[in-house]
Scaffold this active site. Sequence first.
Site, short mmCIF file in Angstrom:
data_model
loop_
_atom_site.label_atom_id
_atom_site.label_comp_id
_atom_site.label_asym_id
_atom_site.label_seq_id
_atom_site.Cartn_x
_atom_site.Cartn_y
_atom_site.Cartn_z
N GLY A 25 0.83 -1.20 0.00
CA GLY A 25 0.00 0.00 0.00
C GLY A 25 0.86 1.25 0.00
O GLY A 25 2.09 1.18 -0.06
N GLY A 27 0.81 5.68 1.38
CA GLY A 27 0.17 6.80 2.06
C GLY A 27 0.73 8.09 1.56
O GLY A 27 1.43 8.13 0.53
N GLY A 28 0.46 9.17 2.30
CA GLY A 28 0.93 10.47 1.85
C GLY A 28 2.44 10.61 1.88
O GLY A 28 3.00 11.39 1.11
N MET A 29 3.10 9.85 2.75
CA MET A 29 4.53 10.03 2.91
C MET A 29 5.35 8.87 2.35
O MET A 29 6.49 9.06 1.93
CB MET A 29 4.87 10.21 4.39
CG MET A 29 6.31 10.60 4.66
SD MET A 29 6.61 11.03 6.38
CE MET A 29 6.27 9.50 7.22
N VAL A 32 4.60 1.11 1.26
CA VAL A 32 4.82 -0.02 2.16
C VAL A 32 4.87 -1.31 1.34
O VAL A 32 4.00 -1.56 0.50
CB VAL A 32 3.72 -0.12 3.23
CG1 VAL A 32 3.98 -1.30 4.16
CG2 VAL A 32 3.65 1.16 4.05
N ASP A 142 -0.37 12.80 17.11
CA ASP A 142 -1.35 12.57 16.04
C ASP A 142 -2.10 11.27 16.29
O ASP A 142 -2.30 10.46 15.39
CB ASP A 142 -0.65 12.54 14.69
CG ASP A 142 -1.63 12.74 13.52
OD1 ASP A 142 -2.74 13.28 13.77
OD2 ASP A 142 -1.30 12.36 12.39
#
Length: 226
Positions: A25, A27-29, A32, A142
Amino acid sequence: MRAEPIVDPLLGLALGNYRISKKLGEGGMGLVYLAVHPAIGREVAVKVLCSNPATHSKAADRFLTEAKSLTKLRHPNIVDIYDFGQLDDGRLYYVMDLLEGEELKTLMAKRGAMKANEVLPLAQQICAALYCAHSRDIVHRDLKPSNIFVAGDDPPIVKVLDFGVAKLLGPQDDDTASTKSGVVVGTPLFLAPEQATGDHDRICPQTDIYALGVLMYWMLSGWPPF
């Protein structure tokens, strides 16, 4: 003419004792991947920064903060990190636990309002993870459902994720320019007052406790408090 499929250059790449076998997958950063130890078959997850740190220093700082935070924390309710390094193209990566289950965000969406006896074992483990972080002068900053992973259901095992905007308190505090005074860091719904106003000098363990209160309210009622 049919276009040739794009081949991910990281597939098959060896990182230390592990070889990347599949993309899991993104994400924004970061991206993986699943990686496997060829000799013993052990599976791990590899998180790779999307961009080169030379051109995206803020993303690299956040990625490095996460790696630093996780290496300070050894706890059954916090994702574990085994290795950290840099690819030939300059991108940073680290090797961590391979988790099987679902985000708390997904679980909450499926169940709606949860009973107290369902929330309690999850909340206890989140509290244990936060206690570990706070005792080592790390504030997550967060905490939210998408940063909590639930593995299995009998009993559920909680893993707290994403320490990318964590604040390292005390002399080791190395907040980057992205978290200077007046800049808001975190997710709006879970922001404690000191976060919402960008007053980073007041960030402390209670900042995470505020977010935990919002989270537990939502789990028990089925709705966020605001």
